[in-house]
Write an enzyme that holds these catalytic residues in place. Structure first.
Site, PDB file in Angstrom:
ATOM      1  CD  GLU A  96      -2.869   1.256   2.332  1.00 46.97           C
ATOM      2  OE1 GLU A  96      -4.010   1.668   2.092  1.00 46.97           O
ATOM      3  OE2 GLU A  96      -2.500   0.856   3.459  1.00 46.97           O
ATOM      4  CD  GLU A 128       2.046   7.882   5.321  1.00 41.96           C
ATOM      5  OE1 GLU A 128       2.438   9.031   5.032  1.00 41.96           O
ATOM      6  OE2 GLU A 128       1.033   7.354   4.830  1.00 41.96           O
ATOM      7  CG  ASN A 186      10.127   8.771  -2.589  1.00 37.70           C
ATOM      8  OD1 ASN A 186       8.960   9.111  -2.745  1.00 37.70           O
ATOM      9  ND2 ASN A 186      11.040   8.940  -3.540  1.00 37.70           N
ATOM     10  CG  ASP A 237      -1.015  15.719  -0.971  1.00 37.12           C
ATOM     11  OD1 ASP A 237      -1.841  16.485  -1.518  1.00 37.12           O
ATOM     12  OD2 ASP A 237      -0.178  16.111  -0.143  1.00 37.12           O
ATOM     13  CE  LYS A 287      -2.015  26.832  -3.492  1.00 36.77           C
ATOM     14  NZ  LYS A 287      -0.977  27.660  -2.838  1.00 36.77           N
ATOM     15  CG  ASP A 337     -11.904  12.380  -1.343  1.00 40.04           C
ATOM     16  OD1 ASP A 337     -10.791  12.687  -1.824  1.00 40.04           O
ATOM     17  OD2 ASP A 337     -12.238  12.710  -0.186  1.00 40.04           O
ATOM     18  CG  ASN A 345     -12.286   7.819  11.395  1.00 36.99           C
ATOM     19  OD1 ASN A 345     -13.417   7.340  11.438  1.00 36.99           O
ATOM     20  ND2 ASN A 345     -11.407   7.668  12.376  1.00 36.99           N
ATOM     21  CG  PHE A 346      -9.043  10.666   4.342  1.00 38.63           C
ATOM     22  CD1 PHE A 346      -8.406  11.857   4.610  1.00 38.63           C
ATOM     23  CD2 PHE A 346      -9.308  10.347   3.016  1.00 38.63           C
ATOM     24  CE1 PHE A 346      -8.043  12.726   3.588  1.00 38.63           C
ATOM     25  CE2 PHE A 346      -8.956  11.192   1.985  1.00 38.63           C
ATOM     26  CZ  PHE A 346      -8.317  12.391   2.274  1.00 38.63           C
ATOM     27  CD  GLU A 347     -14.056   5.350   1.273  1.00 37.85           C
ATOM     28  OE1 GLU A 347     -14.862   5.019   0.392  1.00 37.85           O
ATOM     29  OE2 GLU A 347     -13.202   4.571   1.752  1.00 37.85           O
TER      30      GLU A 347
END
Length: 268
Positions: A76, A101, A128, A150, A154, A186, A248-250
């Site tokens: 992941e 991560e 990375n 992320d 912009k 999303d 929770n993020f989704e």
């Protein structure tokens, strides 16, 4: 500094900017308790933060020595706080999982969850992700997951988005034949970006069966409200991946009225 190049190397644009790596007392305690068991430390390239030494090979022999078996391995990219991959590792003990991560508090959260459930099939790596893909042997991974990366909203930052042609080529090489790269976002503009990067490739097949309508032009952070008035076209995506828990993020994205876009690209 992120993106700093070593002698004779071009500066590489990174998909992240380092935030504070400070841990609160609870996360530091988790790190101290579980890092020795779950944190996968790889040889570093000293000229670039969170990168891997160019002569290191992440191969089947290394995987077997690390996990103790030759079960399928799922990676992941951007595990956040580890909610999804920990749930997946709990549900599927016959598969090995590697969480990548770049933010230390996220790594610590994943370590805490892994330790809480005593998982034997999960490792967490602060690295990375493109470097890990480059180090991986051909056909090593059963699946690669990139959920809610992320968005870099912009326009001038779109080139920093993790889903890029160069990474797609490395993911394809590292996947087993028929292995899949699962992506979710999303952010509507990121969904268009994924289609632009992936749908024209001849080394991946979009296996989705859901038709969605998206703007055919990009918007930026300050012009996102214009998207509905732009020309639209139909694109193919996937239904929600059953193996992804509702984090929770989704949940916050759904409550904010954002549509979740799922993609499944099979290596061919």
């Amino acid at each position: 500094m992120p993106g700093t190049a070593g002698p004779g190397r071009r500066r590489e644009l990174m998909s992240f900017v380092r935030r504070s790596s400070r841990l609160d007392k609870r996360l530091q305690k988790a790190w101290d308790a579980y890092a020795s068991e779950y944190l996968l430390e790889l040889p570093e390239y000293e000229h670039r933060e969170l990168s891997i030494a160019p002569d290191f090979r992440f191969d089947a022999e290394f995987v077997k020595a690390t996990w103790g078996d030759d079960h399928p391995l799922i990676v992941e990219i951007g595990t956040g706080q580890g909610e999804n991959i920990v749930a997946a590792a709990q549900a599927d003990p016959g598969t090995n999982f590697l969480a990548l991560e770049v933010y230390k508090p996220g790594v610590a959260h994943a370590l805490l969850k892994a330790g809480k459930y005593g998982l034997r099939n999960l490792r967490v790596c602060e690295v990375n992700a493109p470097d890990l893909m480059k180090a991986a042997s051909d056909g090593l991974f059963a699946q690669v997951w990139t959920f809610f990366p992320d968005p870099w909203p912009k326009t001038k930052h779109h080139k920093r988005r993790i889903v890029q042609p160069a990474l797609a080529a490395e993911v394809h090489r590292a996947l087993q034949k028929g292995g899949v790269w699962r992506i979710a976002t999303d952010i509507e503009d990121y969904a268009l970006h994924v289609h632009e990067v992936m749908d024209g490739r001849d080394d991946f097949e979009n296996t989705g069966d859901v038709t969605v309508s998206l703007p055919t032009e990009h918007v930026s952070k300050g012009t996102a409200d214009m998207a509905a008035r732009l020309p639209h076209a139909d694109f193919t995506e996937s239904g929600r991946f059953d193996g992804r828990v509702l984090t929770n993020f989704e949940k916050k994205g759904i409550e904010a009225g954002r549509v979740i876009h799922d993609f499944t690209y099979r290596a061919v």
